[in-house]
Write an enzyme that holds these catalytic residues in place. Sequence first.
Site, mmCIF file in Angstrom:
data_model
loop_
_atom_site.group_PDB
_atom_site.id
_atom_site.type_symbol
_atom_site.label_atom_id
_atom_site.label_comp_id
_atom_site.label_asym_id
_atom_site.label_seq_id
_atom_site.Cartn_x
_atom_site.Cartn_y
_atom_site.Cartn_z
ATOM 1 N N GLU A 256 0.826 -1.206 0.000
ATOM 2 C CA GLU A 256 0.000 0.000 0.000
ATOM 3 C C GLU A 256 0.871 1.272 0.000
ATOM 4 O O GLU A 256 0.449 2.324 -0.479
ATOM 5 C CB GLU A 256 -0.915 -0.019 1.230
ATOM 6 C CG GLU A 256 -2.260 0.618 1.006
ATOM 7 C CD GLU A 256 -3.266 0.265 2.096
ATOM 8 O OE1 GLU A 256 -3.073 0.718 3.234
ATOM 9 O OE2 GLU A 256 -4.249 -0.458 1.803
ATOM 10 N N LYS A 391 -14.178 0.948 -3.654
ATOM 11 C CA LYS A 391 -15.227 1.403 -2.725
ATOM 12 C C LYS A 391 -16.251 2.256 -3.476
ATOM 13 O O LYS A 391 -17.458 2.130 -3.265
ATOM 14 C CB LYS A 391 -14.612 2.273 -1.620
ATOM 15 C CG LYS A 391 -13.714 1.543 -0.648
ATOM 16 C CD LYS A 391 -13.335 2.505 0.503
ATOM 17 C CE LYS A 391 -12.228 1.967 1.368
ATOM 18 N NZ LYS A 391 -11.752 2.950 2.357
#
Lengths: 407, 407
Positions: A256, A391
């Site tokens: 990440e 998302k």
Amino acid sequence: MLKFDYPKNPEQFNMVEVPDMKHYVDCSMDELFAIQQVAEEIRENANVLLVIGVGGSFLGARAVIDALTPYFRTNNGVEVIYAGNNMSGAYLKQLITYLENKSVYVNVVSKSGSTMEPALAFRIVKEYMENRYGTEASNRILVTTDAHKGILKQMAEQCGYRQFVIPTEVGGRYSVFTAAGLLPIAASGIDIQAFLDGAKNAESDFDNVDIQSNAAYQYALARFDLYSRGYSLELLASFEPRLRKLHEWWKQLFGESEGKEHKGLYPTTVTFSTDLHAIGQFIQEGSRILFETLIHFDEIEEDIEVPFMLNDLDGLNYLAGRSMNEINATSKDGVVLAHEEGGVPVMKICIPKLDAYHVGYLMFFFMKACVISANLLEVNPFDQPGVEAYKKKMLELLKENVVNIHE
Amino acid sequence: MLKFDYPKNPEQFNMVEVPDMKHYVDCSMDELFAIQQVAEEIRENANVLLVIGVGGSFLGARAVIDALTPYFRTNNGVEVIYAGNNMSGAYLKQLITYLENKSVYVNVVSKSGSTMEPALAFRIVKEYMENRYGTEASNRILVTTDAHKGILKQMAEQCGYRQFVIPTEVGGRYSVFTAAGLLPIAASGIDIQAFLDGAKNAESDFDNVDIQSNAAYQYALARFDLYSRGYSLELLASFEPRLRKLHEWWKQLFGESEGKEHKGLYPTTVTFSTDLHAIGQFIQEGSRILFETLIHFDEIEEDIEVPFMLNDLDGLNYLAGRSMNEINATSKDGVVLAHEEGGVPVMKICIPKLDAYHVGYLMFFFMKACVISANLLEVNPFDQPGVEAYKKKMLELLKENVVNIHE
């Protein structure tokens, strides 16, 4: 304290900024005391602590708990269970059934409170806790979130939950030394003072720009060098199965932090010797796209001896009396020799002992190395813009469906 | 039965041989009956079945058992525990302690019996069983090995253990439909007849060279196409956490079959949505070296509804009454849209239901596709010459040390 071993002279590299990371290990004495108190309360009153969180809100705690608690559960102590990191209906359904005869505490960990997975799981668990415990539920639900803002903060205020803090300036994947990690770790009986001491000593050991003495810097440079030479994958390997969840934490930390702007080494992991019999063939002879980083603990507390066998049916009496951990260490040496012969660059990280202090030390080492790595790669180690993409798509689809249902 | 979805016309590919793989699902009625009988006996008499094996000797069984048994253990039924796949002294020491108050059966699975990890674990466990059960131990130890040769075969004869067969022509990573997989799977209460039926139907469905109808062929061609275009990694993804061990089985299957002659896609796996919050950033925006293969089951038996919440504190009342599995399926659709937008090729494998029949069907699908894949790559899908390298080095080191000790 930690020995880093890679056969290349780091002096030929350029220097980058080595950032100050003190605030990542800066849990206040008050917060620490409050965590230890509530952990004690959980250990007295509960046999399950349900940690609701996703990504950095549970990977750190789970990594440490798995690394430092026994392989097999007995009925003693607090069982830490994780939810809100997936959206499986079967998982949640079975979880609720499993909780039935247990005494349960819940720790919801989310900086904003608005991430879908933990928010949905908490909605289900909150209802369950209120139905089961009535007004006592609010005493059994502990919230770890931002000190000032967010939905979860608001809920905690309204419902009277006790609150613990993830500092605003500490991102999820760097939060294991805040209440996000420390509360579940303490509840599972691990010495969080020793864990924090290890991290703090690592912070001071690696807070310098002297390449010759700074192992975090050396590791960052070595992996950047390999990346620059065309390697695509870093394979983190351990020889103790209970480090598997620490591997998962490491994957998020590096993946990440670095995986952006179409850059980065893909972080992947193996547990040896198990995976030598699965992915070992590929490492030895497959596409030459990977290098290995081996974690080795010199001392592991428990051990067992190879017994002597009458008639030596399996031909292994030459190992009788040797300890398994010693044989395991030899397999590590065999791996290094074999993989280097196969053309795989191998780095080694050696740590004196598998305990709370050294796990804290190792995790801070990785955090520091990760930030330096991202600086070398010229990407921002602290953001994760790409996580929003799915998302957003999911939310669009969910809201579309709502409209369709109501029409 | 199984829908494979990839946006590319398979007709532009060359054909390769589609091998006959009937003998991989050819467990005889006698063997099947014997397995079912002993599984019944274990279920009546034991609460732990200890499976000692490494690589293909346990990954298949564990994959199926994890996919088809509940997430949380209660005290009912047989707990299947695995050993002999690592050399951790701590693991073995704690295992022996854990067995103390359990009624234990052991299944040692090894074609030769000479692989170090299971051989050492079995030596320790054999001594434990004999000390604890005396002459009854030989009735509680079940051996799955070659029908004609090997150290384990000899030990079984000498000690009077019951024997089950891994056919000589079936290699470890293809052995889940033999006794190696079926015995532990049956002992854990799964319907092995349905599991085998699924595999047999897959065998017949994919035994043709018609690219338009053969999904295994299509999958093999698509991944070969992506490999040829420079992709380094295949990321297998599921949305149900209990498929994690099936992922491990898949990694061995493809990694060990293809990773040779400096060729092959590196097989790696993720569980969504958990890992969207860990490695999702890299997938979305990191180095463009990977493609994804999503496994999706249309129907999963257990589910739970999102409850309505007074005051809608978390703002999620628009999802009240929806099922989690349905929301999970929407997250899958969101992932496909987001990752394709990020430039990641995405394939989908859709299966009607998560049950024994369809897991058997899926695993045979992968076995068939793997052999075709290796043929496209022009490597031998059935050997693993590189696995010997570390074993050889380790043995040299172990024997060196013996000499040193005796000097």
